[in-house]
Design a protein around this motif. Structure first.
Motif, short mmCIF file in Angstrom:
data_model
loop_
_atom_site.label_atom_id
_atom_site.label_comp_id
_atom_site.label_asym_id
_atom_site.label_seq_id
_atom_site.Cartn_x
_atom_site.Cartn_y
_atom_site.Cartn_z
N ASP A 50 0.83 -1.21 0.00
CA ASP A 50 0.00 0.00 0.00
C ASP A 50 0.87 1.26 0.00
O ASP A 50 0.44 2.31 -0.49
CB ASP A 50 -0.91 0.02 1.23
CG ASP A 50 -1.97 -1.08 1.17
OD1 ASP A 50 -2.24 -1.59 0.07
OD2 ASP A 50 -2.52 -1.42 2.24
N ASN A 51 2.04 1.12 0.54
CA ASN A 51 2.97 2.25 0.61
C ASN A 51 3.89 2.32 -0.60
O ASN A 51 4.78 3.17 -0.67
CB ASN A 51 3.82 2.13 1.89
CG ASN A 51 4.06 3.47 2.55
OD1 ASN A 51 3.32 4.41 2.33
ND2 ASN A 51 5.11 3.54 3.34
N GLY A 52 3.71 1.39 -1.55
CA GLY A 52 4.54 1.38 -2.75
C GLY A 52 6.00 1.10 -2.47
O GLY A 52 6.89 1.63 -3.14
N GLN A 53 6.29 0.24 -1.49
CA GLN A 53 7.67 0.05 -1.04
C GLN A 53 8.42 -0.99 -1.87
O GLN A 53 7.89 -2.05 -2.17
CB GLN A 53 7.68 -0.36 0.44
CG GLN A 53 9.06 -0.43 1.05
CD GLN A 53 9.00 -0.57 2.56
OE1 GLN A 53 8.14 0.04 3.19
NE2 GLN A 53 9.88 -1.37 3.13
N TRP A 54 9.63 -0.64 -2.23
CA TRP A 54 10.51 -1.59 -2.90
C TRP A 54 11.95 -1.32 -2.47
O TRP A 54 12.26 -0.26 -1.93
CB TRP A 54 10.38 -1.50 -4.43
CG TRP A 54 10.64 -0.16 -5.04
CD1 TRP A 54 9.79 0.89 -5.09
CD2 TRP A 54 11.84 0.26 -5.70
NE1 TRP A 54 10.36 1.96 -5.74
CE2 TRP A 54 11.64 1.59 -6.13
CE3 TRP A 54 13.05 -0.36 -5.97
CZ2 TRP A 54 12.61 2.31 -6.81
CZ3 TRP A 54 14.03 0.36 -6.66
CH2 TRP A 54 13.79 1.67 -7.07
N ALA A 55 12.81 -2.32 -2.64
CA ALA A 55 14.18 -2.20 -2.15
C ALA A 55 15.16 -2.88 -3.09
O ALA A 55 14.81 -3.83 -3.80
CB ALA A 55 14.30 -2.81 -0.75
N THR A 56 16.37 -2.38 -3.07
CA THR A 56 17.47 -2.96 -3.85
C THR A 56 18.63 -3.25 -2.91
O THR A 56 19.10 -2.36 -2.20
CB THR A 56 17.94 -2.00 -4.96
OG1 THR A 56 16.84 -1.70 -5.82
CG2 THR A 56 19.07 -2.63 -5.77
N GLY A 57 19.06 -4.50 -2.89
CA GLY A 57 20.17 -4.89 -2.04
C GLY A 57 21.48 -4.92 -2.80
O GLY A 57 21.51 -5.15 -4.01
N GLN A 58 22.56 -4.68 -2.09
CA GLN A 58 23.89 -4.76 -2.68
C GLN A 58 24.84 -5.37 -1.66
O GLN A 58 25.03 -4.84 -0.57
CB GLN A 58 24.39 -3.37 -3.10
CG GLN A 58 25.75 -3.41 -3.79
CD GLN A 58 26.16 -2.05 -4.33
OE1 GLN A 58 25.48 -1.04 -4.08
NE2 GLN A 58 27.25 -2.01 -5.07
N ALA A 59 25.42 -6.51 -2.02
CA ALA A 59 26.40 -7.18 -1.16
C ALA A 59 27.78 -6.62 -1.45
O ALA A 59 28.24 -6.63 -2.59
CB ALA A 59 26.37 -8.68 -1.39
N ALA A 60 28.43 -6.13 -0.42
CA ALA A 60 29.73 -5.49 -0.60
C ALA A 60 30.89 -6.44 -0.35
O ALA A 60 31.95 -6.33 -0.98
CB ALA A 60 29.86 -4.28 0.32
N GLU A 61 30.70 -7.39 0.59
CA GLU A 61 31.83 -8.25 0.99
C GLU A 61 31.31 -9.53 1.61
O GLU A 61 30.23 -9.56 2.22
CB GLU A 61 32.70 -7.50 2.00
CG GLU A 61 33.96 -8.20 2.44
CD GLU A 61 33.78 -9.10 3.67
OE1 GLU A 61 34.65 -9.95 3.92
OE2 GLU A 61 32.74 -8.96 4.36
N ALA A 62 32.05 -10.62 1.42
CA ALA A 62 31.71 -11.90 2.03
C ALA A 62 32.99 -12.58 2.50
O ALA A 62 34.03 -12.49 1.86
CB ALA A 62 30.98 -12.80 1.03
N HIS A 63 32.90 -13.25 3.65
CA HIS A 63 34.08 -13.95 4.17
C HIS A 63 33.67 -15.12 5.05
O HIS A 63 32.54 -15.18 5.54
CB HIS A 63 34.96 -12.98 4.98
CG HIS A 63 34.31 -12.47 6.22
ND1 HIS A 63 33.50 -11.34 6.24
CD2 HIS A 63 34.32 -12.93 7.52
CE1 HIS A 63 33.05 -11.13 7.46
NE2 HIS A 63 33.54 -12.08 8.27
N LEU A 64 34.61 -16.05 5.22
CA LEU A 64 34.42 -17.16 6.14
C LEU A 64 34.83 -16.68 7.53
O LEU A 64 35.97 -16.25 7.70
CB LEU A 64 35.27 -18.36 5.72
CG LEU A 64 35.03 -18.92 4.32
CD1 LEU A 64 36.04 -20.04 4.04
CD2 LEU A 64 33.61 -19.44 4.18
N PRO A 65 33.95 -16.71 8.51
CA PRO A 65 34.31 -16.25 9.86
C PRO A 65 35.54 -16.99 10.39
O PRO A 65 35.76 -18.17 10.09
CB PRO A 65 33.06 -16.57 10.68
CG PRO A 65 31.95 -16.56 9.68
CD PRO A 65 32.54 -17.14 8.44
#
Length: 236
Positions: free
Chosen positions: A154-169
């Motif tokens: 109803d609020n017209g909400q949308w989003a775009t995600g962007q992954a910057a970094e990934a690592h093995l803990p």
């Protein structure tokens, strides 16, 4: 002025998620591997469905090497469009690349054109076809419930995600270094991904938030990686 977007904070650990990620509450990512293997190898996974229950339809995935991978549950035709609104899983054997791609898909949505069930089905298509490792409830906990989704629409909400970094803990790497055989039962990798989510809503509203998530990725030799579960806590 208060933002118009509907905030959603994933939560509500399922029983399966607690079993899959046992020990993570103590900030020991090593338990992601030890707990999974101990429970699944020892028969502690979910019991099979009754024989009278209809098994979900599956569709095989093909790895880059041409090997068929066991399928994941296919959503019903009424709940899923011909083209999924969620990006398809990548053909990769790299757990870091897979985790980044999944996080981007998870943090991206458009309530204006996609229903909650379509979004959830699209994300579940990333999951491993090995049902004893696929934590469906963990994915569901990351998607707003239908009521909140409708408010967001109803609020017209949308989003775009962007992954910057990934690592093995570090704790995960340490556990594998001490006992590499822990990895060879289920080939599950703990991967922490950080990035951002840009949110837009009606009347030109905009916002952005930092995001971080730890994902259990299954990458068996010779097969594409697939999602197993999502940790309730982010680890360094």
């Amino acid at each position: 002025m208060m933002p118009k977007f509907m905030p959603f904070k994933p939560g509500g650990q399922s029983l399966m998620l607690r079993r899959v990620l046992i020990g993570l509450g103590a900030l020991v990512v090593a338990a992601l591997i030890a707990g999974l293997i101990a429970r699944y190898a020892g028969g502690g996974h979910r019991a099979p469905a009754p024989a009278a229950s209809a098994a979900p339809a599956t569709s095989p995935r093909t790895s880059a090497s041409g090997t068929l991978v066991p399928g994941t549950p296919a959503p019903s035709a009424s709940a899923t469009p011909s083209v999924s609104p969620v990006a398809a899983p990548p053909h990769t054997t790299d757990p870091l690349a897979f985790a980044q791609a999944f996080a981007t898909a998870l943090w991206s949505y458009d309530t204006r054109t996609t229903t909650q069930s379509q979004q959830l089905a699209g994300l579940r298509a990333w999951m491993t076809g090995e049902s004893q490792y696929a934590d469906l409830d963990a994915v569901a906990s990351q998607v707003p419930d239908p009521t909140l989704w409708d408010r967001m629409r109803d609020n017209g909400q949308w989003a775009t995600g962007q992954a910057a970094e990934a690592h093995l803990p570090a704790a995960f790497q340490s556990a594998v270094a001490k006992d590499p055989t822990k990895l060879t039962v289920a080939y599950l990798y703990a991967v922490t991904v950080t990035g951002t989510q840009s949110i837009t809503w009606n009347d030109g509203g905009r916002g952005a938030e930092d995001r971080a998530i730890t994902i259990a990725v299954q990458c068996r030799p010779g097969h594409d990686c697939a999602l197993a579960s999502i940790a309730p806590t982010v680890y360094p």
